[in-house]
Design an enzyme around this catalytic site. Structure first.
Site, PDB file in Angstrom:
ATOM      1  N   VAL A 119     -17.307  11.374   2.523  1.00  0.00           N
ATOM      2  CA  VAL A 119     -18.446  11.321   1.593  1.00  0.00           C
ATOM      3  C   VAL A 119     -19.669  10.717   2.296  1.00  0.00           C
ATOM      4  O   VAL A 119     -20.785  11.191   2.153  1.00  0.00           O
ATOM      5  CB  VAL A 119     -18.084  10.457   0.360  1.00  0.00           C
ATOM      6  CG1 VAL A 119     -19.289  10.290  -0.562  1.00  0.00           C
ATOM      7  CG2 VAL A 119     -16.899  11.038  -0.390  1.00  0.00           C
ATOM      8  N   LYS A 142       0.819  -1.217   0.000  1.00  0.00           N
ATOM      9  CA  LYS A 142       0.000   0.000   0.000  1.00  0.00           C
ATOM     10  C   LYS A 142       0.854   1.270   0.000  1.00  0.00           C
ATOM     11  O   LYS A 142       1.874   1.330   0.697  1.00  0.00           O
ATOM     12  CB  LYS A 142      -0.909   0.026   1.240  1.00  0.00           C
ATOM     13  CG  LYS A 142      -1.900  -1.118   1.264  1.00  0.00           C
ATOM     14  CD  LYS A 142      -2.569  -1.281   2.617  1.00  0.00           C
ATOM     15  CE  LYS A 142      -3.717  -0.299   2.817  1.00  0.00           C
ATOM     16  NZ  LYS A 142      -4.486  -0.674   4.052  1.00  0.00           N
ATOM     17  N   LYS A 192     -15.504   2.623  -2.017  1.00  0.00           N
ATOM     18  CA  LYS A 192     -16.823   2.410  -1.436  1.00  0.00           C
ATOM     19  C   LYS A 192     -17.952   2.773  -2.401  1.00  0.00           C
ATOM     20  O   LYS A 192     -17.860   3.786  -3.086  1.00  0.00           O
ATOM     21  CB  LYS A 192     -16.968   3.281  -0.172  1.00  0.00           C
ATOM     22  CG  LYS A 192     -15.907   2.998   0.870  1.00  0.00           C
ATOM     23  CD  LYS A 192     -15.775   4.134   1.868  1.00  0.00           C
ATOM     24  CE  LYS A 192     -14.580   3.897   2.772  1.00  0.00           C
ATOM     25  NZ  LYS A 192     -14.203   5.094   3.548  1.00  0.00           N
ATOM     26  N   ARG A 197     -10.765  14.396   7.781  1.00  0.00           N
ATOM     27  CA  ARG A 197     -11.695  15.301   7.094  1.00  0.00           C
ATOM     28  C   ARG A 197     -13.115  14.769   7.246  1.00  0.00           C
ATOM     29  O   ARG A 197     -13.316  13.701   7.798  1.00  0.00           O
ATOM     30  CB  ARG A 197     -11.345  15.322   5.601  1.00  0.00           C
ATOM     31  CG  ARG A 197     -11.287  13.919   5.043  1.00  0.00           C
ATOM     32  CD  ARG A 197     -11.304  13.864   3.548  1.00  0.00           C
ATOM     33  NE  ARG A 197     -10.764  12.633   3.036  1.00  0.00           N
ATOM     34  CZ  ARG A 197     -11.387  11.465   2.962  1.00  0.00           C
ATOM     35  NH1 ARG A 197     -12.641  11.372   3.369  1.00  0.00           N
ATOM     36  NH2 ARG A 197     -10.810  10.377   2.499  1.00  0.00           N
ATOM     37  N   GLY A 247      -8.396   4.391  -2.702  1.00  0.00           N
ATOM     38  CA  GLY A 247      -8.202   3.045  -3.249  1.00  0.00           C
ATOM     39  C   GLY A 247      -7.066   2.939  -4.247  1.00  0.00           C
ATOM     40  O   GLY A 247      -6.891   1.896  -4.881  1.00  0.00           O
ATOM     41  N   GLU A 260       1.411  -5.177   4.218  1.00  0.00           N
ATOM     42  CA  GLU A 260       0.479  -5.577   5.259  1.00  0.00           C
ATOM     43  C   GLU A 260      -0.063  -6.957   4.933  1.00  0.00           C
ATOM     44  O   GLU A 260      -0.182  -7.302   3.752  1.00  0.00           O
ATOM     45  CB  GLU A 260      -0.711  -4.603   5.193  1.00  0.00           C
ATOM     46  CG  GLU A 260      -1.141  -3.984   6.477  1.00  0.00           C
ATOM     47  CD  GLU A 260      -2.243  -2.954   6.230  1.00  0.00           C
ATOM     48  OE1 GLU A 260      -2.061  -1.825   6.667  1.00  0.00           O
ATOM     49  OE2 GLU A 260      -3.282  -3.299   5.616  1.00  0.00           O
ATOM     50  N   HIS A 265     -15.220  -3.600   6.215  1.00  0.00           N
ATOM     51  CA  HIS A 265     -14.658  -2.278   6.456  1.00  0.00           C
ATOM     52  C   HIS A 265     -15.596  -1.557   7.430  1.00  0.00           C
ATOM     53  O   HIS A 265     -16.736  -1.253   7.099  1.00  0.00           O
ATOM     54  CB  HIS A 265     -14.549  -1.504   5.131  1.00  0.00           C
ATOM     55  CG  HIS A 265     -14.110  -0.079   5.295  1.00  0.00           C
ATOM     56  ND1 HIS A 265     -12.950   0.417   4.739  1.00  0.00           N
ATOM     57  CD2 HIS A 265     -14.669   0.959   5.956  1.00  0.00           C
ATOM     58  CE1 HIS A 265     -12.828   1.699   5.066  1.00  0.00           C
ATOM     59  NE2 HIS A 265     -13.869   2.049   5.802  1.00  0.00           N
TER      60      HIS A 265
HETATM   61  P1  ADP Z   1      -7.693   4.297   0.776  1.00  0.00           P
HETATM   62  O1  ADP Z   1      -7.105   5.296   1.711  1.00  0.00           O
HETATM   63  O2  ADP Z   1      -7.086   4.336  -0.583  1.00  0.00           O
HETATM   64  O3  ADP Z   1      -9.189   4.293   0.770  1.00  0.00           O
HETATM   65  P2  ADP Z   1      -7.593   2.114   2.696  1.00  0.00           P
HETATM   66  O4  ADP Z   1      -6.344   1.836   3.464  1.00  0.00           O
HETATM   67  O5  ADP Z   1      -8.700   2.838   3.394  1.00  0.00           O
HETATM   68  O6  ADP Z   1      -7.230   2.875   1.342  1.00  0.00           O
HETATM   69  O7  ADP Z   1      -8.165   0.760   2.122  1.00  0.00           O
HETATM   70  C1  ADP Z   1      -9.259   0.739   1.243  1.00  0.00           C
HETATM   71  C2  ADP Z   1      -9.826  -0.659   1.134  1.00  0.00           C
HETATM   72  O8  ADP Z   1      -8.822  -1.583   0.666  1.00  0.00           O
HETATM   73  C3  ADP Z   1     -10.305  -1.256   2.432  1.00  0.00           C
HETATM   74  O9  ADP Z   1     -11.584  -0.823   2.780  1.00  0.00           O
HETATM   75  C4  ADP Z   1     -10.259  -2.738   2.111  1.00  0.00           C
HETATM   76  O10 ADP Z   1     -11.340  -3.147   1.327  1.00  0.00           O
HETATM   77  C5  ADP Z   1      -9.002  -2.848   1.267  1.00  0.00           C
HETATM   78  N1  ADP Z   1      -7.845  -3.183   2.126  1.00  0.00           N
HETATM   79  C6  ADP Z   1      -6.914  -2.330   2.592  1.00  0.00           C
HETATM   80  N2  ADP Z   1      -6.016  -2.987   3.375  1.00  0.00           N
HETATM   81  C7  ADP Z   1      -6.385  -4.286   3.405  1.00  0.00           C
HETATM   82  C8  ADP Z   1      -5.869  -5.476   4.035  1.00  0.00           C
HETATM   83  N3  ADP Z   1      -4.784  -5.452   4.786  1.00  0.00           N
HETATM   84  N4  ADP Z   1      -6.528  -6.650   3.833  1.00  0.00           N
HETATM   85  C9  ADP Z   1      -7.644  -6.686   3.063  1.00  0.00           C
HETATM   86  N5  ADP Z   1      -8.175  -5.613   2.442  1.00  0.00           N
HETATM   87  C10 ADP Z   1      -7.565  -4.416   2.595  1.00  0.00           C
END
Ligand code: ADP
Length: 452
Positions: free
Chosen positions: A295, A158, A237, A292, A165, A200, A208
């Site tokens: 949405v 990530k 989402k 922040r 996303g 991770e 979520h």
């Molecule tokens: P962003 O900031 O781009 O929205 P997030 O860290 O909030 O990214 O992650 C967005 C989505 O990606 C999560 O809601 C989940 O669906 C998926 N995700 C992120 N990390 C993991 C993980 N370690 N295992 C499974 N799914 C993950």
């Protein structure tokens, strides 16, 4: 209290903030790009300033133009909305340096939570569970592979600066790791200007779950309620609900306490969201914090009867939080669908164009947050959100039924929208029974084909 607030945003959120300001007897300033002259936020604000050509980097992302607009119109505060400059520490800093209040946390708070890798470390040091992963960003592919093997596959790579996303890649096995690592780094550099990534454990079927928090300048932080945002496409989402069908009061309190501990630790001021993944065994793990308004904030408003945007403005002006959840128990169930100008049956390709007919659904428990109208032209430059359709019901069943009928009577013609797709997701037995995780849509490939 502020006299005049400039809204550094466009679309439905700009209108949402204008409304909150007017209810608080605060004047408003709209800023707009040349593509947005006909937008409703320009019409409804008391003052407006054109800040540049259509591409956002030349308008909505140009800090000097926005500060100049605030100075020109005598605005004493700026609300950033979401997206654009909402999580830019440089913007928060420039506002303060110009004597304008940034309605949100301090630049330092945004920085500490904005880098996901450092936020993870901070939160872990407070005994809040985080998804097992690397300590901070890793640059060397061999070292990253070693970490991934220690964590155990599958893993997700990530972007530290990620959001929306983007900059995420899953590697199912060691052989696929090197390529996924490189792709994530390239995507992160292109989207966020930093190639930093971390690794991770990839949870197979998580939900979520995120907690809304609000902090004031008097050191008080409250958690409000959770939102379940498990219906996602490509980590983005699409549908959000509150409360989550799988979170009971005991779990809510435990997750809420963790969210408050993380935010209070940094003296957080304003609205924020602490995001967690919840696995099948009921364990939850911190994922990131968004500094922040989100949405999906309306679903929380519907079940708490509380105006989060007004509260953001009030706490930015130094007032204490009014929210008191113990005296403000959750009422009923809320669902939000994001209606986009996209073709769900062509890979969600954006569908800009002119809306020829528009009629929103209505009736009890139905709320539509939108900036569109018949005759409005959806420009190709920005995100494709047309409207957020939010319903509230006394029971989950009532909310589901209300959403089904609201989608059926939502008329938007002239552009292709995601409404038919949303209708099918809402009617899916797994959504109805609340049995969805973040991989739900990925499994249900049939939903992405036009109904026979
Ligand atoms: P962003 O900031 O781009 O929205 P997030 O860290 O909030 O990214 O992650 C967005 C989505 O990606 C999560 O809601 C989940 O669906 C998926 N995700 C992120 N990390 C993991 C993980 N370690 N295992 C499974 N799914 C993950």
């Amino acid at each position: 209290m502020f006299k005049k607030v400039l809204i550094a945003n466009r679309g439905e959120i700009a209108l949402r903030v204008i409304r909150a300001c007017h209810e608080l007897d605060i004047e408003t300033v709209a800023v707009y790009s040349e593509a947005d002259r006909e937008c409703l936020h320009v019409r409804f604000a008391d003052d407006d300033v054109c800040i540049g050509p259509p591409p956002s980097r030349l308008s909505y992302l140009r800090i000097p133009s926005i500060i100049a607009a605030a100075e020109l119109t005598g605005a004493d505060a700026i609300h950033p909305g979401y997206g654009f400059l909402a999580e830019s520490p440089a913007f928060a800093e420039t506002c303060e340096a110009s004597g304008i209040t940034f309605i949100g946390p301090t630049a330092e708070q945004i920085r500490r939570m904005g880098d996901k890798a450092t936020a993870r470390e901070l939160v872990a040091s407070l005994d809040i569970p985080v998804v097992p992963g690397s300590d901070g960003a890793i640059h060397d592919p061999d070292e990253a592979l070693k970490v991934a093997k220690d964590i155990g596959f599958p893993v997700i790579i990530k972007a530290s600066a990620g959001g929306g996303g983007k900059g995420m890649r899953v590697a199912q096995e060691p052989a696929a790791f090197a390529q996924a690592f490189q792709l994530a780094r390239n995507e992160a550099l292109a989207a966020f200007g930093s190639a930093d990534v971390y690794v991770e454990k990839f949870l197979e079927r998580p939900r979520h779950i995120e907690i809304q928090v609000m902090g004031d300048r008097h050191g008080r932080v409250m958690h409000v309620c959770e939102r379940d945002c498990s219906v996602q496409r490509r980590h983005q989402k699409l549908i959000e609900v509150a409360p989550s069908p799988v979170v009971d009061q005991e779990l809510r309190e435990r997750m809420g306490a963790c969210a408050v501990r993380a935010t209070q630790h940094i003296g957080y001021v304003g609205a924020g969201t602490v995001e967690f993944l919840l696995d099948e065994t009921g364990h939850f793990y911190f994922m990131e914090m968004n500094t922040r308004i989100q949405v999906e904030h309306p679903v929380t408003e519907m079940v708490t009867n509380f105006d989060l945007v007004k509260e953001q403005i009030r706490v930015a002006a130094g007032e204490p939080i009014m929210l008191n959840l113990s005296g403000n128990r959750l009422r009923g169930h809320a669902i939000e669908c994001r209606v986009n100008a996209e073709d769900p049956y062509r890979n969600f390709q954006p569908s800009p164009g002119t809306i020829t007919a528009y009629h929103p659904p209505g009736g009890p428990g139905v709320r539509v947050d939108t900036h569109v109208y018949a005759g409005y032209t959806v420009p190709p430059y920005y995100d494709s959100l047309l409207a957020k359709l939010i319903v509230h019901g006394n029971t989950r069943q009532e909310a589901l039924s209300r959403m089904r009928h609201a989608l059926d009577s939502f008329i938007i013609e002239g552009v292709t929208t995601t409404i038919p797709f949303l209708r099918r997701v809402i009617a899916h037995p797994d959504f109805e029974s609340g049995q969805v995780d973040t991989k739900f849509l990925e499994r249900e490939t049939g939903l992405f084909k036009p109904a026979a």
